[in-house]
Design a protein around this motif. Structure first.
Motif, PDB file in Angstrom:
ATOM      1  N   ALA A  20     -33.467 -19.980  -2.266  1.00 23.03           N
ATOM      2  CA  ALA A  20     -32.489 -19.841  -3.347  1.00 23.03           C
ATOM      3  C   ALA A  20     -31.487 -18.761  -2.977  1.00 23.03           C
ATOM      4  O   ALA A  20     -31.796 -17.818  -2.243  1.00 23.03           O
ATOM      5  N   ALA A  21     -30.266 -18.905  -3.514  1.00 19.51           N
ATOM      6  CA  ALA A  21     -29.231 -17.888  -3.349  1.00 19.51           C
ATOM      7  C   ALA A  21     -28.227 -18.046  -4.476  1.00 19.51           C
ATOM      8  O   ALA A  21     -27.947 -19.165  -4.907  1.00 19.51           O
ATOM      9  N   GLY A  22     -27.704 -16.912  -4.966  1.00 19.25           N
ATOM     10  CA  GLY A  22     -26.708 -16.978  -6.023  1.00 19.25           C
ATOM     11  C   GLY A  22     -26.929 -15.898  -7.059  1.00 19.25           C
ATOM     12  O   GLY A  22     -27.486 -14.834  -6.769  1.00 19.25           O
ATOM     13  N   LEU A  23     -26.493 -16.179  -8.279  1.00 24.58           N
ATOM     14  CA  LEU A  23     -26.662 -15.222  -9.365  1.00 24.58           C
ATOM     15  C   LEU A  23     -28.144 -15.009  -9.681  1.00 24.58           C
ATOM     16  O   LEU A  23     -28.961 -15.907  -9.436  1.00 24.58           O
ATOM     17  N   PRO A  24     -28.504 -13.830 -10.207  1.00 29.01           N
ATOM     18  CA  PRO A  24     -29.914 -13.544 -10.484  1.00 29.01           C
ATOM     19  C   PRO A  24     -30.617 -14.617 -11.300  1.00 29.01           C
ATOM     20  O   PRO A  24     -31.759 -14.985 -10.984  1.00 29.01           O
ATOM     21  N   ALA A  25     -29.986 -15.138 -12.346  1.00 33.04           N
ATOM     22  CA  ALA A  25     -30.654 -16.131 -13.195  1.00 33.04           C
ATOM     23  C   ALA A  25     -31.035 -17.366 -12.396  1.00 33.04           C
ATOM     24  O   ALA A  25     -32.132 -17.915 -12.559  1.00 33.04           O
ATOM     25  N   ALA A  26     -30.140 -17.821 -11.512  1.00 34.50           N
ATOM     26  CA  ALA A  26     -30.425 -19.013 -10.712  1.00 34.50           C
ATOM     27  C   ALA A  26     -31.552 -18.750  -9.723  1.00 34.50           C
ATOM     28  O   ALA A  26     -32.427 -19.611  -9.512  1.00 34.50           O
ATOM     29  N   VAL A  27     -31.556 -17.569  -9.112  1.00 37.65           N
ATOM     30  CA  VAL A  27     -32.600 -17.246  -8.139  1.00 37.65           C
ATOM     31  C   VAL A  27     -33.937 -17.078  -8.841  1.00 37.65           C
ATOM     32  O   VAL A  27     -34.972 -17.556  -8.350  1.00 37.65           O
ATOM     33  N   ILE A  28     -33.950 -16.397  -9.984  1.00 35.39           N
ATOM     34  CA  ILE A  28     -35.199 -16.243 -10.733  1.00 35.39           C
ATOM     35  C   ILE A  28     -35.768 -17.609 -11.099  1.00 35.39           C
ATOM     36  O   ILE A  28     -36.974 -17.861 -10.950  1.00 35.39           O
ATOM     37  N   THR A  29     -34.912 -18.499 -11.569  1.00 33.11           N
ATOM     38  CA  THR A  29     -35.370 -19.841 -11.949  1.00 33.11           C
ATOM     39  C   THR A  29     -35.981 -20.560 -10.758  1.00 33.11           C
ATOM     40  O   THR A  29     -37.055 -21.177 -10.874  1.00 33.11           O
ATOM     41  N   ALA A  30     -35.331 -20.491  -9.606  1.00 29.47           N
ATOM     42  CA  ALA A  30     -35.847 -21.162  -8.414  1.00 29.47           C
ATOM     43  C   ALA A  30     -37.180 -20.563  -7.978  1.00 29.47           C
ATOM     44  O   ALA A  30     -38.107 -21.291  -7.584  1.00 29.47           O
ATOM     45  N   VAL A  31     -37.293 -19.238  -8.038  1.00 29.37           N
ATOM     46  CA  VAL A  31     -38.540 -18.583  -7.664  1.00 29.37           C
ATOM     47  C   VAL A  31     -39.658 -18.974  -8.622  1.00 29.37           C
ATOM     48  O   VAL A  31     -40.792 -19.263  -8.205  1.00 29.37           O
ATOM     49  N   GLN A  32     -39.352 -19.010  -9.911  1.00 22.45           N
ATOM     50  CA  GLN A  32     -40.368 -19.393 -10.889  1.00 22.45           C
ATOM     51  C   GLN A  32     -40.809 -20.840 -10.699  1.00 22.45           C
ATOM     52  O   GLN A  32     -41.993 -21.153 -10.833  1.00 22.45           O
ATOM     53  N   GLN A  33     -39.883 -21.724 -10.370  1.00 24.06           N
ATOM     54  CA  GLN A  33     -40.243 -23.119 -10.110  1.00 24.06           C
ATOM     55  C   GLN A  33     -41.134 -23.220  -8.876  1.00 24.06           C
ATOM     56  O   GLN A  33     -42.091 -24.005  -8.847  1.00 24.06           O
TER      57      GLN A  33
END
Length: 204
Positions: A20-33
């Motif tokens: 994942a790469a990008g804004l924190p919300a997008a990265v957090i979502t990808a990490v959680q998935q």
């Protein structure tokens, strides 16, 4: 590696793969998935510009994690050449502080021969020194970020020590050759970081 709204960009790696790469919300979502799919996964999240490690409880709700992030820094616009802007007749120059400067006679003589006189020449000399210092700082920060990323994500990869030496020696062409055998995601991000070293303007 910046993003809109002056928020920092993050990047997440799992072993040698960019997930994942990008804004924190997008990265957090990808990490959680990723963690939901594989609870034993061990993703590493970094600030994409500085390579500082981001340590959070990734299983906490997204909204809760976002409240823990620092507010984005306000954007400022300052003109480095503001002192050089032409002034109308009788217009006072704001922000100028008169102080005593001690120089040798030959220095005063040289300053007096410069266009605009001693004050303008001194301001230009100071601004030039400030720019050169900023350039050195920018190159150092970019080098530190690249090395920090290498040590966290690529420390177990071939030629790590040799690539580190090339980085700190400024031998970026050699570095690019040596990382050719690294996993694509790792080499791509490292090269993006080292590009910022090349991008720093050379000091005069």
């Amino acid at each position: 590696m910046s993003t809109t709204a002056n928020h920092p960009a993050w990047v997440a790696f799992e072993h040698h793969r960019n997930i994942a790469a990008g804004l924190p919300a997008a990265v957090i979502t990808a990490v959680q998935q990723r963690l939901a799919a594989e609870p034993n996964a061990m993703p590493v999240v970094l600030d994409a510009a500085t390579s500082e490690r981001i340590e959070l409880d990734w299983r906490a709700p997204l909204e809760q994690l976002l409240t823990l992030l620092p507010a984005p820094a306000p954007q400022t616009a300052e003109s480095e050449n503001a002192d050089e802007a032409p002034r109308g007749p009788g217009r006072p120059k704001l922000g100028v502080t008169a102080r005593e400067v001690t120089l040798l006679p030959r220095h005063w003589e040289w300053l007096a021969r410069q266009p605009g006189g001693a004050s303008v020449a001194l301001r230009k000399l100071v601004q030039s020194a400030m720019r050169e210092g900023s350039t050195a700082d920018a190159r150092r920060r970019a080098t530190d970020a690249a090395y920090r990323f290498m040590s966290i994500v690529g420390g177990d990869l071939p030629h790590y020590e040799e690539i580190s030496r090339a980085l700190f020696a400024g031998e970026l062409a050699r570095l690019r050759t040596l990382v050719g055998g690294w996993p694509a995601d790792v080499s791509a991000h490292l090269l993006a970081l080292t590009a910022r070293i090349d991008a720093a303007p050379a000091g005069n």
